[in-house]
Scaffold this active site. Structure first.
Site, PDB file in Angstrom:
ATOM      1  N   LYS A 179       0.848  -1.201   0.000  1.00 49.12           N
ATOM      2  CA  LYS A 179       0.000   0.000   0.000  1.00 49.12           C
ATOM      3  C   LYS A 179       0.874   1.238   0.000  1.00 49.12           C
ATOM      4  O   LYS A 179       2.042   1.226   0.412  1.00 49.12           O
ATOM      5  CB  LYS A 179      -0.939   0.026   1.219  1.00 49.12           C
ATOM      6  CG  LYS A 179      -0.250   0.050   2.595  1.00 49.12           C
ATOM      7  CD  LYS A 179       0.126   1.408   3.111  1.00 49.12           C
ATOM      8  CE  LYS A 179       0.903   1.303   4.429  1.00 49.12           C
ATOM      9  NZ  LYS A 179       1.663   2.478   4.776  1.00 49.12           N
ATOM     10  N   SER A 212       2.056  -6.491   7.200  1.00 50.89           N
ATOM     11  CA  SER A 212       0.587  -6.526   7.292  1.00 50.89           C
ATOM     12  C   SER A 212       0.010  -7.333   6.140  1.00 50.89           C
ATOM     13  O   SER A 212      -0.971  -8.072   6.313  1.00 50.89           O
ATOM     14  CB  SER A 212       0.021  -5.108   7.245  1.00 50.89           C
ATOM     15  OG  SER A 212       0.578  -4.342   8.279  1.00 50.89           O
ATOM     16  N   ALA A 213       0.597  -7.197   4.950  1.00 52.56           N
ATOM     17  CA  ALA A 213       0.143  -7.975   3.794  1.00 52.56           C
ATOM     18  C   ALA A 213       0.284  -9.468   4.094  1.00 52.56           C
ATOM     19  O   ALA A 213      -0.632 -10.258   3.819  1.00 52.56           O
ATOM     20  CB  ALA A 213       0.962  -7.611   2.549  1.00 52.56           C
ATOM     21  N   MET A 273       5.401   0.129   3.406  1.00 48.83           N
ATOM     22  CA  MET A 273       4.429  -0.311   2.400  1.00 48.83           C
ATOM     23  C   MET A 273       3.573  -1.470   2.897  1.00 48.83           C
ATOM     24  O   MET A 273       2.949  -2.182   2.106  1.00 48.83           O
ATOM     25  CB  MET A 273       5.144  -0.693   1.105  1.00 48.83           C
ATOM     26  CG  MET A 273       5.858   0.504   0.488  1.00 48.83           C
ATOM     27  SD  MET A 273       6.261   0.198  -1.217  1.00 48.83           S
ATOM     28  CE  MET A 273       4.632   0.305  -1.969  1.00 48.83           C
ATOM     29  N   ALA A 274       3.538  -1.667   4.215  1.00 48.96           N
ATOM     30  CA  ALA A 274       2.669  -2.669   4.846  1.00 48.96           C
ATOM     31  C   ALA A 274       2.997  -4.104   4.432  1.00 48.96           C
ATOM     32  O   ALA A 274       2.095  -4.933   4.299  1.00 48.96           O
ATOM     33  CB  ALA A 274       1.188  -2.357   4.590  1.00 48.96           C
ATOM     34  N   ASP A 311      -2.588  -1.806   9.993  1.00 50.65           N
ATOM     35  CA  ASP A 311      -2.738  -1.796   8.536  1.00 50.65           C
ATOM     36  C   ASP A 311      -3.268  -3.124   7.994  1.00 50.65           C
ATOM     37  O   ASP A 311      -3.529  -3.231   6.792  1.00 50.65           O
ATOM     38  CB  ASP A 311      -1.383  -1.522   7.860  1.00 50.65           C
ATOM     39  CG  ASP A 311      -0.954  -0.070   7.993  1.00 50.65           C
ATOM     40  OD1 ASP A 311      -1.820   0.789   8.261  1.00 50.65           O
ATOM     41  OD2 ASP A 311       0.246   0.200   7.820  1.00 50.65           O
ATOM     42  N   PRO A 370       9.050  -4.344   0.002  1.00 47.02           N
ATOM     43  CA  PRO A 370      10.239  -4.086   0.818  1.00 47.02           C
ATOM     44  C   PRO A 370       9.953  -4.269   2.314  1.00 47.02           C
ATOM     45  O   PRO A 370       8.869  -3.949   2.788  1.00 47.02           O
ATOM     46  CB  PRO A 370      10.589  -2.628   0.505  1.00 47.02           C
ATOM     47  CG  PRO A 370       9.380  -2.041  -0.146  1.00 47.02           C
ATOM     48  CD  PRO A 370       8.654  -3.177  -0.802  1.00 47.02           C
ATOM     49  N   VAL A 371      10.951  -4.802   3.021  1.00 50.63           N
ATOM     50  CA  VAL A 371      10.814  -5.067   4.456  1.00 50.63           C
ATOM     51  C   VAL A 371      11.088  -3.773   5.219  1.00 50.63           C
ATOM     52  O   VAL A 371      12.054  -3.065   4.914  1.00 50.63           O
ATOM     53  CB  VAL A 371      11.820  -6.167   4.862  1.00 50.63           C
ATOM     54  CG1 VAL A 371      11.776  -6.409   6.364  1.00 50.63           C
ATOM     55  CG2 VAL A 371      11.506  -7.461   4.107  1.00 50.63           C
ATOM     56  N   ALA A 372      10.232  -3.464   6.208  1.00 46.55           N
ATOM     57  CA  ALA A 372      10.350  -2.214   6.988  1.00 46.55           C
ATOM     58  C   ALA A 372      10.444  -1.023   6.041  1.00 46.55           C
ATOM     59  O   ALA A 372      11.242  -0.113   6.221  1.00 46.55           O
ATOM     60  CB  ALA A 372      11.546  -2.256   7.935  1.00 46.55           C
TER      61      ALA A 372
HETATM   62  O1  C5P Z   1      -0.522  -1.457  14.701  1.00 45.87           O
HETATM   63  P1  C5P Z   1       0.925  -1.759  14.472  1.00 45.87           P
HETATM   64  O2  C5P Z   1       1.426  -2.809  15.410  1.00 45.87           O
HETATM   65  O3  C5P Z   1       1.236  -2.083  13.063  1.00 45.87           O
HETATM   66  O4  C5P Z   1       1.704  -0.424  14.809  1.00 45.87           O
HETATM   67  C1  C5P Z   1       3.097  -0.413  14.960  1.00 45.87           C
HETATM   68  C2  C5P Z   1       3.508   0.801  15.765  1.00 45.87           C
HETATM   69  O5  C5P Z   1       3.265   1.994  15.000  1.00 45.87           O
HETATM   70  C3  C5P Z   1       2.739   1.026  17.048  1.00 45.87           C
HETATM   71  O6  C5P Z   1       3.311   0.295  18.109  1.00 45.87           O
HETATM   72  C4  C5P Z   1       2.887   2.523  17.257  1.00 45.87           C
HETATM   73  O7  C5P Z   1       4.161   2.839  17.770  1.00 45.87           O
HETATM   74  C5  C5P Z   1       2.851   3.047  15.833  1.00 45.87           C
HETATM   75  N1  C5P Z   1       1.483   3.462  15.437  1.00 45.87           N
HETATM   76  C6  C5P Z   1       0.942   4.616  15.983  1.00 45.87           C
HETATM   77  N2  C5P Z   1      -0.312   4.993  15.623  1.00 45.87           N
HETATM   78  C7  C5P Z   1      -1.041   4.276  14.723  1.00 45.87           C
HETATM   79  C8  C5P Z   1      -0.499   3.103  14.140  1.00 45.87           C
HETATM   80  C9  C5P Z   1       0.793   2.723  14.521  1.00 45.87           C
HETATM   81  O8  C5P Z   1       1.572   5.281  16.801  1.00 45.87           O
HETATM   82  N3  C5P Z   1      -2.271   4.695  14.399  1.00 45.87           N
END
Ligand code: C5P
Length: 309
Positions: free
Chosen positions: A16, A110-111, A106-107, A143, A101-103
């Site tokens: 994404k 999550s994908a 681009m999710a 995501d 790509p990793v980190a």
């Molecule tokens: O939800 P996810 O685990 O993918 O999020 C990773 C990190 O990104 C969270 O621990 C937080 O630090 C940050 N984040 C945030 N606000 C969001 C989504 C992610 O601060 N709405």
């Protein structure tokens, strides 16, 4: 005789780009309130699941060696969640073919999580409905619900509360993949730090951008792209400024950092322009590698084999 062992299931899930990422204040639960317009792109990962004696994860492809193959991987957590729900052991071999790509913002993780949910629902014949899948997805990451759904959508809350957005036509993108990644929590933390010291710009409403999507005109969309996380990503990786400049100098209509970065996404006028911009960027020495992609594309879905387009 027919084998009792179910056939492996392969699921493709998109990457994404956030066309509009407005980051609000830090909530008590450590997340930020977001308004995010997501578009699913054709750059994808494929996740294959097959019955096995034990839970395992293998990764091939784009930066595979830096992806964890244990419980830290979201697909592992997805398998445990669904197995618990089904009252069975998560005895499955999961194999991820990475194109995303990793980190990279681009999710990609999550994908993979969304793909694992869809694949295991199919392998174990769980018959989960959309609401069940959405709920598991939101538990795995902010995501992941969008990776399930795909298309173009607006997300609020952590990004997980989604509504579809009307989008006409395909948009054409060039993606500049960076050396090394950025950790999403680090980028949000850097934004909080920048905000505690000054007033980095904040995006307004997404109405005009939604209108440009409905019209389907990349020229109208380009100046409306925006990402509140961009100043934070640039602060952590200042070399991305050069990448962004090089993309527009090569003829892209606009360039933004994708999500929490460090991938830079360049919107182009059409598919031919994307190929030309990609070639010029690849020669400019401002990124690790370049990909072209189009969007919107569907969310995580079962495919017959990996050669399917
Ligand atoms: O939800 P996810 O685990 O993918 O999020 C990773 C990190 O990104 C969270 O621990 C937080 O630090 C940050 N984040 C945030 N606000 C969001 C989504 C992610 O601060 N709405």
């Amino acid at each position: 005789m027919l084998s009792a062992v179910p056939r492996p299931v392969i699921v493709r899930a998109p990457s994404k780009v956030n066309l509009h990422l407005a980051v609000g204040d830090l909530r008590d639960d450590g997340y930020h309130e977001l308004t995010s317009v997501y578009q699913a792109l054709s750059l994808h990962d494929d996740v294959e699941v097959r019955d096995s004696d034990e839970l395992s994860v293998a990764v091939q492809g784009e930066s595979a060696r830096v992806v964890p193959t244990d419980r830290r991987n979201l697909v592992w957590q997805a398998a445990e969640l669904l197995a618990e729900r089904a009252g069975r052991d998560p005895r499955v071999a999961i194999s991820i073919a990475k194109g995303i790509p990793v980190a990279g913002g681009m999710a990609g993780g999550s994908a993979d999580a969304a793909a694992a949910l869809v694949a295991l629902d199919e392998l174990w014949q769980l018959g989960l409905d959309r609401a069940d899948l959405d709920e598991f997805a939101a538990r795995l990451g902010s995501d992941v619900p969008f990776s399930l759904r795909g298309g173009t959508a607006i997300g609020t809350g952590r990004g997980e509360k989604l509504l579809p957005v009307l989008s006409r036509n395909s948009f054409h993108w060039v993606l500049a993949l960076a050396k090394g990644g950025l950790r999403t929590p680090d980028v949000f933390r850097e934004l909080d730090r920048l905000r505690s010291e000054g007033e980095p710009p904040r995006l307004g409403a997404a109405d005009e951008l939604m209108h440009a999507l409905a019209v389907g005109d990349p020229h109208q969309l380009a100046p409306l792209l925006g990402n509140d996380l961009q100043p934070a990503a640039l602060s952590l990786k200042p070399e991305l400024r050069r990448t962004l400049r090089a993309g527009t100098a090569a003829g892209a209509l606009a360039g933004i950092v994708s999500g929490s970065g460090p991938t830079c996404a360049f919107l182009c006028a059409d598919a031919d322009a994307a190929v030309a911009v990609g070639a010029e960027l690849a020669g400019a020495g401002v990124c690790r590698t370049v990909r072209t992609a189009h969007g919107p594309v569907p969310g995580a879905r079962v495919i017959d084999d990996k050669t399917e387009r």
